[in-house]
Design a protein around this motif. Structure first.
Motif, PDB file in Angstrom:
ATOM      1  N   ASP A 348      47.142  31.781  23.733  1.00 55.86           N
ATOM      2  CA  ASP A 348      46.712  30.422  23.381  1.00 55.86           C
ATOM      3  C   ASP A 348      46.372  30.361  21.891  1.00 55.86           C
ATOM      4  OD1 ASP A 348      45.673  27.896  23.142  1.00 55.86           O
ATOM      5  OD2 ASP A 348      44.198  28.106  24.753  1.00 55.86           O
ATOM      6  N   LYS A 472      43.151  31.884  41.203  1.00 56.75           N
ATOM      7  CA  LYS A 472      43.976  31.164  40.229  1.00 56.75           C
ATOM      8  C   LYS A 472      45.081  32.071  39.685  1.00 56.75           C
ATOM      9  CE  LYS A 472      43.235  27.581  36.803  1.00 56.75           C
ATOM     10  NZ  LYS A 472      42.185  26.780  36.110  1.00 56.75           N
ATOM     11  N   LYS A 490      50.248  28.043  31.225  1.00 61.73           N
ATOM     12  CA  LYS A 490      49.097  27.151  31.100  1.00 61.73           C
ATOM     13  C   LYS A 490      47.969  27.616  32.034  1.00 61.73           C
ATOM     14  CE  LYS A 490      47.803  22.232  31.256  1.00 61.73           C
ATOM     15  NZ  LYS A 490      46.737  22.320  32.257  1.00 61.73           N
ATOM     16  N   GLU A 494      44.186  28.999  31.028  1.00 56.71           N
ATOM     17  CA  GLU A 494      42.925  28.528  31.607  1.00 56.71           C
ATOM     18  C   GLU A 494      42.106  29.698  32.155  1.00 56.71           C
ATOM     19  OE1 GLU A 494      44.205  25.745  34.532  1.00 56.71           O
ATOM     20  OE2 GLU A 494      44.835  24.216  33.067  1.00 56.71           O
ATOM     21  N   SER A 497      40.618  31.570  29.190  1.00 56.72           N
ATOM     22  CA  SER A 497      39.576  30.746  28.586  1.00 56.72           C
ATOM     23  C   SER A 497      38.271  30.895  29.366  1.00 56.72           C
ATOM     24  CB  SER A 497      40.012  29.279  28.553  1.00 56.72           C
ATOM     25  OG  SER A 497      38.996  28.459  28.029  1.00 56.72           O
ATOM     26  N   LYS A 498      38.370  30.893  30.695  1.00 59.08           N
ATOM     27  CA  LYS A 498      37.188  31.072  31.537  1.00 59.08           C
ATOM     28  C   LYS A 498      36.639  32.494  31.410  1.00 59.08           C
ATOM     29  CE  LYS A 498      34.040  30.445  34.681  1.00 59.08           C
ATOM     30  NZ  LYS A 498      32.776  29.784  34.303  1.00 59.08           N
TER      31      LYS A 498
END
Length: 547
Positions: A348, A472, A490, A494, A497-498
């Motif tokens: 990212d 996830k 994507k 995510e 990022s978490k």
């Protein structure tokens, strides 16, 4: 350099039917390349094995890739998958059955034609516990793997020979990483008769379908590869011979390169000589730099106080001056702000991460109930430059009140401490940092951040387990269709990022690869820092002085 991996479990099935057109045997020939010539490459240490089911280090990785082929491979110098021994493939509507059509006329170095039976034999062999392959876990998604691993079966029930040029592989779950698994060395195809002939010594007498074949191996002195005249990819390799000289100290190898006696110093530029090389325009012109699928990081044991408090972990992220750490290793890296390295698909670019901010880090510690800091331990591998890096991190932590005593130990002892839930509060991963086995974002999650790796003896040294993220990740890896790669990346973005919000790690840097080549060496720079054919893609390099 590398670690084993069992793929993340995927739960849902997708509708998909995909067939790839045959890969052209002429598509990557360099119009500037000349056929013929020989090069010399040096290494300090001898090679342990050239058996694709066993070899698992940076030195033999690309050697094996030049002696053997798999069903899949990558475009030279890139992370883009393409069929290799497979001419094409199809994936079933539920995403769990892969049917590969093999190239016809592909021959092993012994002259026999390769068939689908050889593919099945090779996959059965690598997963058989008797082979003791460090890569067996990669194949866990194939039906029947558990029975083979438990010794209840000698072959994978999910691998079926349809006909001599067709092999079908059935998975127990959709797995977007499976085509990557078919490209790693452990999947490379070997001839049964040669394995049985040499037994445990097959790694010293390798026979594959690759661009080169082994002509000589004098232990402790040299290995010689010669061009395979029957190689299926017409026009490759360009070189007639590669000699690997063993027992060469890196500094001596550099001097020999400067004299024109060596073409590539396999161990790279000696750290003690790096600044000197880069300051000399003539030498710097021969340096090739490239990204690496690597991240160096500090782990924090999320089950151990005070690192069970997310604010403490976030404070550590803000306390480390990554720019200063990078300078310690002569700027041979770039600062990291997330688990994935920049050259990994799914990285990212918009993610900011934690900025270096001592005041904010102190404030977070105070909020976490540690206004005066605390004492802890930082484990580190005891080979240079890792203790020096740990000392810099120690100083950064001291600036916010964290007094970290350094435990400088042998690699095996640090790994053991990390795999013990009560073993190490913090670990600097240098010397053991993660280098991707294949270029897919999942490879940086399952073994080192997922719940499956947070077990005794595992590689998730932060003991971080977020079951929602595991679910996830399973969803992401069930997206098998390459056309939906952006959607999958994507999801992975995510996830990471978490992860960074929870801060089980403090990512510090992503190492850059630096190598050198003699003036006579030709080929794209990317081949000398190939992200997959580590360290060099021997099949596509050439020399410019062929008469």
């Amino acid at each position: 350099m590398r670690k084993y991996l069992a793929s993340t479990v995927a739960a849902s099935a997708l509708a998909l039917m995909l067939g790839l057109a045959p890969a052209s045997a002429e598509e990557k020939l360099d119009p500037n390349a000349k056929q013929g010539g020989a090069i010399t490459i040096t290494y300090k240490d001898d090679v342990a094995t050239l058996d694709p089911a066993i070899g698992y280090d940076w030195q033999n990785w690309s050697m094996i890739k030049s002696l053997f082929d798999g069903l899949m491979d990558y475009e030279p110098g890139t992370t883009k998958l393409r069929p290799e021994l497979a001419e094409s493939y199809e994936i079933s509507p539920d995403g769990t059955t892969f049917t590969f059509k093999l190239r016809k006329g592909v021959k092993f170095h012994n002259g026999r034609e390769m068939t689908a039976d050889d593919v099945k034999y090779s996959l059965d062999r690598v997963t058989n516990p008797k082979t003791q392959s460090p890569g067996a876990g990669f194949f866990a998604s194939i039906k029947g793997y558990e029975d083979v691993a438990a010794g209840k079966a000698t072959g994978l029930a999910g691998v079926t020979v349809v006909d001599p040029s067709t092999v079908k592989i059935e998975l127990s779950r959709p797995d977007a990483t499976f085509l990557h698994v078919m490209a790693i060395n452990f999947s490379h195809v070997v001839p049964k008769e040669e394995v049985e002939k040499y037994g445990a010594d097959f790694g010293k007498h390798p026979v594959g379908t690759g661009a080169y074949k082994l002509a000589e191996w004098t232990l402790g002195q040299r290995l010689v590869f010669e061009r395979n005249p029957d190689y299926w990819h017409k026009g490759l390799p360009y070189l007639d011979k590669i000699t690997f000289e063993i027992g060469q100290e890196p500094i001596v190898a550099l001097l020999r390169l400067q004299k024109g006696e060596v073409d590539v110093p396999g161990d790279g530029i000696p750290p003690a000589k790096f600044q000197e090389v880069m300051a000399d325009p003539a030498q710097k012109a021969r340096v090739v730099e490239g990204g690496q699928l690597q991240t160096g990081y500090v782990t924090m044991n999320t089950t151990m106080a005070p690192f069970d408090n997310v604010k403490v972990r976030q404070a550590v992220n803000m306390a480390i001056n990554k720019e200063r750490v990078v300078k310690i290793i002569n700027n041979r890296a770039v600062p990291a702000n997330q688990p994935l390295p920049p050259s990994m698909p799914g990285y990212d670019k918009s993610f900011a991460g934690y900025k270096y901010d001592v005041a904010k880090a102190k404030a977070l510690l105070a909020e976490a109930g540690h206004p005066d800091g605390f004492e802890t331990q930082l484990f580190v591998m005891n080979t240079d430059p890792n203790p020096r890096i740990a000392q810099a991190i120690q100083q950064d932590l001291a600036a916010i009140g964290i007094k970290a005593s350094i435990q400088s130990l042998a690699q095996a002892n640090v790994i053991a401490a990390g795999g013990d839930k009560a073993g190490a509060p913090m670990i600097w991963s240098g010397g053991m940092a993660w280098i991707a086995d294949f270029p897919d974002p999942s490879n940086f999650y399952g073994p080192i951040l997922g719940c499956g790796g947070a077990v005794a003896g595992g590689w998730n040294w932060a003991w971080y387990c977020n079951k929602d993220l595991d679910a996830k990740a399973a969803k992401a890896d069930s997206i098998v269709d390459p056309a939906k790669a952006d959607e999958r990346y994507k999801l992975w973005g995510e996830i990471y990022s978490k992860v960074m919000e929870d801060a089980p790690w403090a990512p510090v840097f992503n190492e850059q690869r630096f190598t050198m080549r003699s003036p006579r060496m030709g080929g794209d720079d990317k081949l000398y820092v190939d992200p997959v054919h580590i360290p060099i893609n021997y099949d596509y390099v050439y020399v410019n002085d062929v008469q």
